[in-house]
Enzyme design. Structure first.
Site, PDB file in Angstrom:
ATOM      1  N   TYR A 136       2.684   9.873   0.778  1.00  0.00           N
ATOM      2  CA  TYR A 136       3.739   9.306   1.328  1.00  0.00           C
ATOM      3  C   TYR A 136       5.177   9.566   0.954  1.00  0.00           C
ATOM      4  O   TYR A 136       5.808   9.168  -0.055  1.00  0.00           O
ATOM      5  CB  TYR A 136       3.931   7.807   1.455  1.00  0.00           C
ATOM      6  N   ILE A 163       3.401   2.546  19.144  1.00  0.00           N
ATOM      7  CA  ILE A 163       3.656   2.120  20.639  1.00  0.00           C
ATOM      8  C   ILE A 163       3.325   0.679  21.026  1.00  0.00           C
ATOM      9  O   ILE A 163       3.955  -0.041  21.783  1.00  0.00           O
ATOM     10  CB  ILE A 163       2.725   2.957  21.453  1.00  0.00           C
ATOM     11  N   LYS A 167      -3.806   5.835  -3.564  1.00  0.00           N
ATOM     12  CA  LYS A 167      -4.660   6.540  -3.060  1.00  0.00           C
ATOM     13  C   LYS A 167      -5.078   7.821  -3.867  1.00  0.00           C
ATOM     14  O   LYS A 167      -4.059   8.245  -4.879  1.00  0.00           O
ATOM     15  CB  LYS A 167      -4.614   7.139  -1.673  1.00  0.00           C
ATOM     16  N   ASP A 170       0.871  -1.132   0.203  1.00  0.00           N
ATOM     17  CA  ASP A 170      -0.083   0.183   0.046  1.00  0.00           C
ATOM     18  C   ASP A 170       0.948   1.122  -0.191  1.00  0.00           C
ATOM     19  O   ASP A 170       1.652   1.265   0.839  1.00  0.00           O
ATOM     20  CB  ASP A 170      -0.924  -0.005   1.216  1.00  0.00           C
TER      21      ASP A 170
HETATM   22  N1  LIG Z   1      -5.389   7.174   6.060  1.00  0.00           N
HETATM   23  C1  LIG Z   1      -4.812   5.806   5.652  1.00  0.00           C
HETATM   24  O1  LIG Z   1      -4.949   5.425   4.412  1.00  0.00           O
HETATM   25  C2  LIG Z   1      -3.603   5.222   6.266  1.00  0.00           C
HETATM   26  C3  LIG Z   1      -3.340   5.906   7.685  1.00  0.00           C
HETATM   27  C4  LIG Z   1      -2.315   5.466   8.389  1.00  0.00           C
HETATM   28  C5  LIG Z   1      -1.755   4.353   7.986  1.00  0.00           C
HETATM   29  N2  LIG Z   1      -2.000   3.809   6.722  1.00  0.00           N
HETATM   30  C6  LIG Z   1      -1.219   2.596   5.895  1.00  0.00           C
HETATM   31  O2  LIG Z   1      -0.895   1.905   7.118  1.00  0.00           O
HETATM   32  C7  LIG Z   1       0.510   1.492   7.054  1.00  0.00           C
HETATM   33  C8  LIG Z   1       1.074   1.298   8.354  1.00  0.00           C
HETATM   34  O3  LIG Z   1       0.692   2.442   9.300  1.00  0.00           O
HETATM   35  P1  LIG Z   1       1.753   3.249   9.790  1.00  0.00           P
HETATM   36  O4  LIG Z   1       3.178   3.028   9.273  1.00  0.00           O
HETATM   37  O5  LIG Z   1       1.186   4.612  10.329  1.00  0.00           O
HETATM   38  O6  LIG Z   1       1.958   2.936  11.634  1.00  0.00           O
HETATM   39  P2  LIG Z   1       2.073   1.287  12.281  1.00  0.00           P
HETATM   40  O7  LIG Z   1       2.339   0.437  11.230  1.00  0.00           O
HETATM   41  O8  LIG Z   1       1.038   1.303  13.245  1.00  0.00           O
HETATM   42  O9  LIG Z   1       3.483   1.785  13.010  1.00  0.00           O
HETATM   43  C9  LIG Z   1       4.642   2.063  12.093  1.00  0.00           C
HETATM   44  C10 LIG Z   1       5.855   2.175  13.162  1.00  0.00           C
HETATM   45  O10 LIG Z   1       5.993   1.334  13.840  1.00  0.00           O
HETATM   46  C11 LIG Z   1       7.383   1.024  13.946  1.00  0.00           C
HETATM   47  N3  LIG Z   1       7.991  -0.396  13.912  1.00  0.00           N
HETATM   48  C12 LIG Z   1       7.290  -1.298  13.006  1.00  0.00           C
HETATM   49  N4  LIG Z   1       7.741  -2.606  13.321  1.00  0.00           N
HETATM   50  C13 LIG Z   1       8.415  -2.364  14.389  1.00  0.00           C
HETATM   51  C14 LIG Z   1       9.154  -3.112  15.186  1.00  0.00           C
HETATM   52  N5  LIG Z   1       9.298  -4.584  15.121  1.00  0.00           N
HETATM   53  N6  LIG Z   1       9.966  -2.895  16.085  1.00  0.00           N
HETATM   54  C15 LIG Z   1       9.893  -1.596  16.650  1.00  0.00           C
HETATM   55  N7  LIG Z   1       9.060  -0.545  15.837  1.00  0.00           N
HETATM   56  C16 LIG Z   1       8.426  -1.003  14.795  1.00  0.00           C
HETATM   57  C17 LIG Z   1       7.961   1.794  12.731  1.00  0.00           C
HETATM   58  O11 LIG Z   1       8.978   2.377  13.279  1.00  0.00           O
HETATM   59  P3  LIG Z   1      10.499   2.164  12.515  1.00  0.00           P
HETATM   60  O12 LIG Z   1      10.384   3.483  11.689  1.00  0.00           O
HETATM   61  O13 LIG Z   1      11.694   2.508  13.382  1.00  0.00           O
HETATM   62  O14 LIG Z   1      10.539   0.969  11.779  1.00  0.00           O
HETATM   63  C18 LIG Z   1       6.916   2.792  12.383  1.00  0.00           C
HETATM   64  O15 LIG Z   1       7.419   4.032  12.808  1.00  0.00           O
HETATM   65  C19 LIG Z   1       1.092   2.785   6.515  1.00  0.00           C
HETATM   66  O16 LIG Z   1       2.228   2.539   5.830  1.00  0.00           O
HETATM   67  C20 LIG Z   1      -0.210   3.044   5.086  1.00  0.00           C
HETATM   68  O17 LIG Z   1       0.220   2.107   4.117  1.00  0.00           O
HETATM   69  C21 LIG Z   1      -2.941   4.352   5.942  1.00  0.00           C
END
Ligand SMILES: NC(=O)c1ccc[n+]([C@@H]2O[C@H](COP(=O)([O-])OP(=O)(O)OC[C@H]3O[C@@H](n4cnc5c(N)ncnc54)[C@H](OP(=O)(O)O)[C@@H]3O)[C@@H](O)[C@H]2O)c1
Length: 342
Positions: free
Chosen positions: A57, A239, A81, A52
């Protein structure tokens, strides 16, 4: 191998563990081209074949990197998107943080959910990706959480302004396989479902081990309407991956976590420790237990994160852990836990 689940209305199979490509768009921290390439290759080779991305981004950086990584492959399902157009601005230099991203690409984002805005966004994405096809398009960040007082006008661009009609045409012509919303809030999904047949909703942060506000109304409506759900933000932006044992800052919903969230995560961590369960493993597997959910897409910005995530997905979690999660009131009593049916 990572199993797949189909988007119910269209039959498109998504790997249950996918890759959220905000991280390779330099969310919060720069990721080098080499690291991004290696991360995407490691994820795809391991079977995370649902990816995705979005224009937002890294102001185009994630789409450029993702396109290069998937171009030669025929096993990838790709979502991007619509709703933000990228306009060049010669004053933008360097990679200081803008809208959360550390990208050097000199573009500003302008919202446009109208028929022509959606079509232009789609066509621009194809050009940035260097691909002839996008499988899924999400309407990005529609709703009051993003648009506040401008909510009615922006939502109107989708309804009376023809944004949804453009997506229906793309789907009917076979140009895309499916469309839906990509949002951090669920009420707007119910609103959209009154106007149009959505195939899939990417819901971020609202059905996680920490928060299940989508459980009572949205998820049953999605099941009833055959709308599949992809879970983003399964770690609530960090978190639930990092836990709260370290010094912090602890990220919750893209900001510093308030004390009550830190306290709740501490209780989750204590339960995890008692059962030898890694907190992020519970966070990922929890989301996938709900029958509306077809994929969970953590944000992965390094090869190490890809390997950790595969381990979390495969980790054996004892049934007693899930039982105690409920008896200790750490999740909504109605939440579907792994091994249970709705
Ligand atoms: N409105 C929308 O459509 C929307 C909104 C939000 C998200 N999304 C989608 O969902 C995806 C994921 O959301 P997100 O990236 O916002 O949040 P997330 O997956 O909840 O969290 C990502 C964060 O978690 C950390 N992380 C991941 N694996 C880890 C591990 N094993 N140990 C420690 N830290 C870890 C990463 O840190 P590091 O950088 O240090 O690895 C990153 O900062 C996005 O990339 C996007 O594709 C879509």
């Amino acid at each position: 191998m990572i199993p797949k689940r189909e988007i119910r209305r269209t039959g498109l199979p998504l790997s249950v563990l996918g890759l959220g490509a905000a991280s390779v768009g330099n969310l919060y921290r720069p990721v080098s081209d080499g690291e991004a390439r290696a991360t995407l290759a490691a994820a795809l080779d391991a079977g995370l074949t649902y990816v995705d991305t979005a224009p937002r981004y890294g102001h185009g950086l994630s789409e450029r990197r993702v396109g290069d990584a998937v171009r030669e492959r025929d096993d990838v399902v790709l979502s991007s998107k619509v709703g933000r157009l990228l306009t060049p601005d010669v004053r933008l230099k360097g990679d200081a943080e803008r809208h959360g991203f550390r990208s050097p690409l000199p573009f500003e984002q302008v919202y446009d959910y109208s028929h022509d805005g959606v079509m232009r966004s789609y066509e621009d994405s194809l050009q940035r990706l260097g691909l002839a096809r996008i499988d899924i398009l999400y309407v990005h960040d529609i709703g009051p959480m993003t648009h506040g007082d401008d909510d009615a006008r922006t939502f109107g661009q989708l309804t009376t302004g023809g944004g949804f009609r453009a997506l229906e045409r793309l789907r009917d012509s076979g140009a895309i396989n499916a469309f839906g919303l990509g949002v951090n809030e669920w009420r707007v999904c119910l609103r959209a479902m009154e106007h149009v047949d959505l195939d899939v909703v990417l819901l971020a942060g609202r059905y996680t081990l920490l928060e299940q506000t989508a459980l009572e109304t949205f998820l049953p409506a999605a099941l009833a309407r055959q709308v599949s759900v992809v879970i983003g933000g399964a770690y609530n932006s960090g978190i639930l991956a990092t836990g709260v044992k370290g010094e912090g800052p602890h990220y919750y919903d893209y900001g510093e976590a308030p004390p009550e969230i830190v306290a709740r995560v501490r209780r989750l961590e204590t339960l995890c420790a008692r059962h030898g369960v890694p907190l992020p493993a519970a966070a990922l597997q929890f989301c996938l237990a709900h029958p509306a959910v077809v994929s969970v897409i953590p944000g992965l910005g390094s090869v190490a994160r890809v390997h950790q995530t595969l381990d979390f997905h495969a980790a054996a979690i004892p049934a007693d852990f899930w039982r105690e999660l409920r008896t200790e009131n750490l999740v909504d009593p109605q939440a579907v836990l792994p091994g249970e049916d709705l």
